[in-house]
Design a protein around this motif. Structure first.
Motif: not given
Lengths: 237, 238
Positions: A205-207, A209-211, A213-215, B136, B139, B141, B147, B151, B156, B164, B238
């Protein structure tokens, strides 16, 4: 044997592309999306590794043998639908709610190289195989979303070189320029990739959400900028 | 002793975070903002170094004891206020009309790492201490502006790895990947070299202000437009 298969190694899902050069056409992408759904919804995998069964090719990108007849016939609706399908697939990889690792077991060309960029991490064999964007030589410009994808994975100075020259880059060079986490001989590649993927052990779930936002910037370009290009139903410059 | 203190050394202002772990809570945010404001008003100052008086830690990030207590007591407005105040601290570092240099003399984790990334330059001591984004594994974010800030300061490929994996890295590895200007031998060398580096900057404030505003415009925009959508509903975990 089907085009795509997966197995579990502990909590790491290993997806094997098993369709020759693993070129993108509607059937291949449709199957790929189904397998991604199945791994997400029917297993407790917390990492995804993608490799190829081919002994020297990871993925050579769009299946031009399939696509070109439609381009030549100027059948724009087929071309347009296919472009959207490619984008939906790459978008799914970018947001897949667990760490994704490409085990680049051979050549990654064009769309195949772009796909690699949509993973969170890349490992590549060093004994053979090239990473390459030949689009500049075949007259197919990247869509805006694709430019954003490759910028994510490749430092700017190296991307300009690869994008404008279409030169072929080895695994060792990919490591030197931080395009892959590690390059190693083929007989070590899977062990190293799986050890790395298995070590992450993150909460989905966390991962996810993080992706997101990151992407987020890449997703925005796919959703908001690409349609103007894709709706033309033309892929050549 | 105040949570945050600052002193003047010629054209350099040295902010010292003054507790053992330098955890971020409302008082910390206020201390940092007051220090930045006073420094900005002193026209002789041309650069800022942010240091810590702790032997072990530069900053360990959010004060979890405080925020957990505030959550339990449903003091939602004070949590929101704190999140916005920390954003103001980051924004101040990003837009102060002079270079801001983090002198990391120990562990720098989570929100502490974001603070370091909000600075223009970073130095770290090499003999002990880690830099890490543990979010990470707990939990939480990052806010969108965080972010964007990371960056800016980290190549990157290394942002992806750190975000991650949550892996801890030391000063040598940070220097190798250009996250810091230099890994210094020890705490004394760190302060000496960070302050010497700061002293080389005597740029005009007007140009520096514009340079920083334009370079970081996208981060400030994300902070204003995107962060509230997570801060307002206190959608922090989350």
């Amino acid at each position: 044997m089907s085009m795509l298969e997966y197995s579990l190694d502990g909590k790491v899902a290993i997806l094997t592309m098993n369709s020759g050069e693993n070129r993108f056409n509607p059937a291949f992408l449709d199957e790929f999306m189904k397998v991604l759904d199945e791994i997400e919804h029917s297993t407790d995998a917390n990492a995804l590794v993608v490799k190829s069964a081919h002994d020297k090719i990871f993925c050579n990108g769009i299946d031009l043998d399939w696509l070109m007849p439609f381009v030549q016939a100027d059948d724009r609706s087929v071309v347009r639908d296919f472009c959207y399908q490619v984008n939906a697939f790459l978008r799914r990889l970018l947001l897949y709610p667990m760490p994704t690792v490409a085990a680049i077991t051979g050549h990654a060309f064009a769309g195949g190289a772009i796909m690699c960029c949509c993973f969170d991490f890349r490992f590549m064999r060093s004994d053979r195989g090239f990473f390459c964007f030949p689009e500049v030589n075949i007259g197919i410009p990247f869509w805006p979303g694709m430019v954003a994808m490759v910028k994510k994975a490749i430092p700017g100075y190296k991307l300009e070189e690869m994008y404008y020259l279409g030169n072929r880059v080895t695994g060792a060079q990919c490591q030197e320029h931080h395009i892959v986490t590690e390059a190693c001989p083929m007989d070590e590649l899977m062990d190293k990739t799986l050890a790395f993927a298995g070590s992450l052990d993150k909460n989905r779930t966390f991962y996810g959400a993080q992706k997101e936002r990151m992407n987020a910037d890449i997703i925005r370009i796919i959703d908001e900028v690409d349609p103007a290009v894709l709706d033309t139903g033309k892929i050549s410059a | 002793m105040a949570l945050v203190e600052w002193k003047k050394d010629g054209t350099v202002a040295i902010i010292t975070m003054n507790t053992e772990e330098n955890r971020h809570n409302p008082d910390f945010a206020k201390g940092m903002l007051d220090a930045f404001d006073a420094i900005e008003q002193d026209q002789e100052i041309k650069s800022v170094v942010i240091a810590s008086s702790s032997e072990k830690n530069w900053s360990l990030g959010i004060d979890l004891a405080w925020i957990t207590g505030a959550m339990t007591n449903q003091e939602l407005d004070s949590i929101r206020g704190f999140m916005y105040d920390m954003n103001s601290v980051f924004r101040k570092a990003l837009t102060l009309p002079m270079p801001v240099i983090a002198a990391m003399n120990g562990h720098t984790f989570g929100n502490g790492s974001i603070l370091a990334c909000s600075c223009d330059y970073r130095f770290m001591k090499a003999d002990r201490g880690y830099f890490c984004f543990p979010e990470v594994d707990i939990n939480i974010p990052f806010l969108p502006s965080m972010l964007a800030t990371m960056k800016k300061s980290i190549p990157y490929y290394k942002v992806e790895e750190l975000v991650f994996s949550g892996r801890r890295i030391g000063a040598k590895e940070m220097e190798e990947h250009h996250i810091i200007v230099k890994a210094c031998d020890n705490a004394d060398a760190l302060m000496e070299e960070a302050v010497a580096f700061a002293r080389t900057y005597t740029k005009g404030r007007t140009i520096f202000a514009q340079h920083k505003l334009r370079l970081h415009k996208h981060i400030v925009e994300i902070m204003e437009k995107e962060d509230p959508e997570f801060i307002e509903p206190l959608n922090l975990m989350v």
